[in-house]
Design a protein around this motif. Sequence first.
Motif, PDB file in Angstrom:
ATOM      1  N   GLU A 273       8.746   2.575   6.490  1.00 31.51           N
ATOM      2  CA  GLU A 273       7.725   1.640   6.977  1.00 31.51           C
ATOM      3  C   GLU A 273       7.312   0.635   5.915  1.00 31.51           C
ATOM      4  O   GLU A 273       7.107  -0.538   6.192  1.00 31.51           O
ATOM      5  CB  GLU A 273       6.473   2.412   7.436  1.00 31.51           C
ATOM      6  N   GLU A 274       7.193   1.113   4.685  1.00 28.68           N
ATOM      7  CA  GLU A 274       6.602   0.266   3.650  1.00 28.68           C
ATOM      8  C   GLU A 274       7.620  -0.425   2.751  1.00 28.68           C
ATOM      9  O   GLU A 274       7.267  -1.360   2.040  1.00 28.68           O
ATOM     10  CB  GLU A 274       5.630   1.098   2.790  1.00 28.68           C
TER      11      GLU A 274
ATOM     12  N   MET B 118       1.165   6.820  -2.735  1.00 26.03           N
ATOM     13  CA  MET B 118       2.173   5.906  -2.180  1.00 26.03           C
ATOM     14  C   MET B 118       2.491   4.758  -3.129  1.00 26.03           C
ATOM     15  O   MET B 118       3.599   4.233  -3.132  1.00 26.03           O
ATOM     16  CB  MET B 118       1.710   5.359  -0.822  1.00 26.03           C
TER      17      MET B 118
ATOM     18  N   ARG C 155       7.353   7.027   5.785  1.00 24.81           N
ATOM     19  CA  ARG C 155       6.457   6.092   5.082  1.00 24.81           C
ATOM     20  C   ARG C 155       7.250   5.092   4.251  1.00 24.81           C
ATOM     21  O   ARG C 155       6.927   3.905   4.192  1.00 24.81           O
ATOM     22  CB  ARG C 155       5.484   6.864   4.175  1.00 24.81           C
TER      23      ARG C 155
ATOM     24  N   GLU D   2       7.818  13.012   6.548  1.00 20.09           N
ATOM     25  CA  GLU D   2       6.769  11.999   6.513  1.00 20.09           C
ATOM     26  C   GLU D   2       7.022  10.995   5.394  1.00 20.09           C
ATOM     27  O   GLU D   2       6.865   9.782   5.573  1.00 20.09           O
ATOM     28  CB  GLU D   2       5.400  12.669   6.330  1.00 20.09           C
TER      29      GLU D   2
END
Lengths: 424, 323, 338
Positions: free
Chosen positions: B276-277, B241, B273, B269
């Motif tokens: 979200e980040e 990530m 992610r 996914e």
Amino acid sequence: MRVEVVMPQMGESVAEGTIIKWHKQPGDAIEKDEILLEISTDKVDSEIPSSHEGKLAEITVEEGKTVDVGTTIAYIETEKDADIESSDNGESEKAEVAEDTAERSEEATAPANGEQIETKGRSGKDFYSPLVRSIAAKENVSQSELESIEGTGIGGRVRKQDLLGYLESRGTKPAARPTKQVQAIKYTGPMENVDVVEMDNIRKSIAKHMRTSLDTSAHVYSVSEVDMSKIVAFREKHKAEFQRKEGFKLTYTPFIADATVRALKDFPRVNASVDMDKGEVLEKRFVNLGMAVAIEDGLIVPVIKGADERSFLGLARETHRLANKARDKELDPDDVQGGTFTITNPGIFGNLYGLPIINQPQLGILGVGAIKKRPVVINDAIAIRSMMYLTLSYDHRVLDGAVGGQFLQRIVQYLEEFDGEGIL
Amino acid sequence: MAEITYIQAISEGLREEMQRDESVFLLGEDIGNYGGAFKVTKGFVEEFGEERVIDTPLAESAIFGMSIGAALQDMRPVAEMQFSDFVSTGFNQLVNNAAKIHYRWGAAVPMTVRMPTGGGVHGGPFHSQNTEAWFFHVPGLKLVAPSNPYDAKGLIKAAIRDKNPVLYFEHKYLYRREKQELSGDDFLVEIGKGRVAREGEDLTVLTYGSMVPTSLEAASHLESRIDVEVIDLRSLMPLDMELIIGSIKKTNKALIVHEDIKTGGIGAELSARITEEAFEWLDGPIRRVASIDTPVPFAPSLEEYFMPNPDKIAAGIQQLWDY
Amino acid sequence: MTQAELSELVKRSEFTPVAGLSAEDCVTLYYYMQLTRTFEMRLASFYRQGKMVGGVYLGTGNEATSVGATYTLEDRDILAPTHRDIGAHFVKGESLRAMALQLLGRAEGPTGGKDNGLHQGNKEINTLGMISHLGAMISVAAGAALASKIKKSGQVAIHFIGDGTSSIGDFHEGLNFASVMELPVVYIIENNQYAYSTPNSKQYACDWIAQRAHGFDMPGIVVDGTDVVEMYRVTKWAVERARRGEGPALIESQTMRMRGHSEHDSADYVPQKVMEKWEDKDPIDILKNYLRDWGVLTDVTREQIDEQIESEVEKAFEYALDAPVPEGPEAANGVYAR
């Protein structure tokens, strides 16, 4: 078919343009690439060639009007079909993709790969991405400012690059921050015996930039005197042959430019800009030298790109080329962008020296005075020498007197120690 | 240095690990005398003997169960699925047994599953699937998907040395197409680390496996207009990530490309992610180019329509860039 | 109790060893069977007192099978038990305390509260933790045996299978694989007549599950699973054979699940007559009588052992009930081995 003519974007940070003159009138035939109109922006004036062959059908924006980049200003009637109308690669590829999608969307159960995804609901101009929002918040760009930015994304959406371009042209000073405006005193006397001359775009732009510069930099000045005798002698000796070989006059400008570039390499702090928000000085490892050129109604500063990588001859040729382009109003937006330091020549009209205003976002500007023969004392004897004043205006926020003074002295030294060996 | 293919790189990696560590052994269908359906283990039985290169009955569940049992006795089994499609008949052993043992009672299960994966080879619905997403949802499994010989070798060795069950997705289409010069040195590619396959400033393509060379081709078509960054994920679980988010923060646009079908794929996914980040860093929607939501069709014309290719990826890049 | 403590209580002179079991061995078997029963009855009452987390699955009636078969193993051997084999765990060396902690879901337990029931494995005593998907461990046990074969370590694996499990595909895959590879693994079917509520008549059509062994070309033997000595004898034969490299065997132990599938299940689907018939065959009573008849264990000394067991079980649960439950954030740890 009828195709639109839009106000072109002349430079990434330019948001609007003024129509100076229509070269064609409705009904006139026009060739592809034939000059259709002249426009003026706060960067340059340009002649705009037609993108299509056909007949000028309609003019929607009259001469003298200022409109946003991308606004439709006229229509041209062409004889070609719509689908082969575009010559732009990106456009045609998009068309293909859209066609592809149309095919696939019939198969509702299986979303295809590479499909065109339609953005539903708020989109285009009214939608600002999370990134654009976060940059705007960080840079104090107000909603109304955001709305004023011309977007280049689908539906006119403001993309990252649009906002960054806007910020670059706006400078580091956040526009949204309210600043105390000094109320300018206006003439209120009788108007008889007063000629009213409208300021053109370039004039207005110069006015704004000069004022902004004084509001931004803490100007200080150093003045020095140079003995130009060696250079004068050199020029006298070579100018005829130079003119014959190069086709243009050998001026003093390349000598001064050469010495300045060398001094800038010695003092990178001068060849820099400042970001007060971040508290960073950005020293450039390249020299793009601005050369102020007086033109008919004002002043423009074309930039010699990569000046530090050019020979004396290279500097001379580029100076000549850009000055000509400037006087012919043929400068491209790119020609006037990206300068790291500027030279201006108040001496051209015979004045001893001048105190120039810094060209933002640079940190210094060199003013070159007139070369005049004066009696000077050399080894306790009086001699007649060709003397010239140099003035350096520099930004005291970043450059102290020591740096400014030493830098100016280095230029003096390079000029006085001039040895023309092999430079032509 | 000699140029070797992707499939040779896998063989070399396996051979080196078997030479290095006696606890490493192989089991799978037709891998012994026959050398495997794709000949990855050709010559292995002669070199290492039948006890370490085991031809199994046709029994995927037992192949995995045996691997788990042996791994619990400190062996390092490498199980081969003849085609990753067949993993479904052994599914339970991977998702309920291998994946959960360490969490449940602390015992490591150092096993590797080789998964010959993917389409573009006209194998039809049962010899072409991308099955990684089935396992991506299972905590306790690691998933890797090399796109080139260097990573193929470095990752098979890292997978074997890992203490956890690692599913190694080797793409059949790349087997003999991808070639590279590799040194004979003992090197590993760390599981959990992605790679910048192409540096760029304008837009990030996140991809893995066969879609890495395909995306690179698309990026080079667009080179003059769009400066595309291509991230080769290499490791699907865990995802890198840091690398992914770092790239998004630079380019502010993400296009996810995978050969697996779109719905419920790794891309879903990844997209979540990133949102979200790095929501505040996005200058456009996160989009996906993937296979359509159907079984993998057999006829070449159908399969061509089904799968991403450089043109489809380039179109996806262009659209997102224009956004 | 330790083997030495138990030996003290044995009257040797009157006993002729059977099936290689000494008098001390027989008393030890009694100890483990009675320990299993006592421990499980405590769980049953805890369940009714609301002290348990989750369901309770007991092996009442199964003690001779679990204990007798596992008693054939050496320390290094491999045990893959199922969920009615507390006795097997004990024989293999799991402590009462660990078992109590595990079943109460405590932090100190073998799974640290991460899994329930008898799902724990233990690398130190080489037991493999089962999963609820019955049949999955058949090939896992074979794999452990495969490791033994590759390493030439001489270890043997025992795996317990229920009658219901014999119907699942993994049963075929695992037994076939083990036989093809001649692995040192012994499979013991604990045929306790019911898979949850499903009687054997609905589970398989053959007379005996062990018949299927012939199809795999391995020995298939049916044993009276309530007789611990017989269970031990047959298993011992199979384990030794496996240890010699002669391959796997399938032993079907005939026994009875004397309680419901789990403690919430009254098992009223079992006809009263059937239950009564099996009640006469309580494995602990059989061994008790056997030991009394041989004069190895008087009722008085046996009661001494029983009391000692009561106290051991009491202590284990006392400790476990007071032991802390796992901290919530621990749920996030341990997915991967590092």
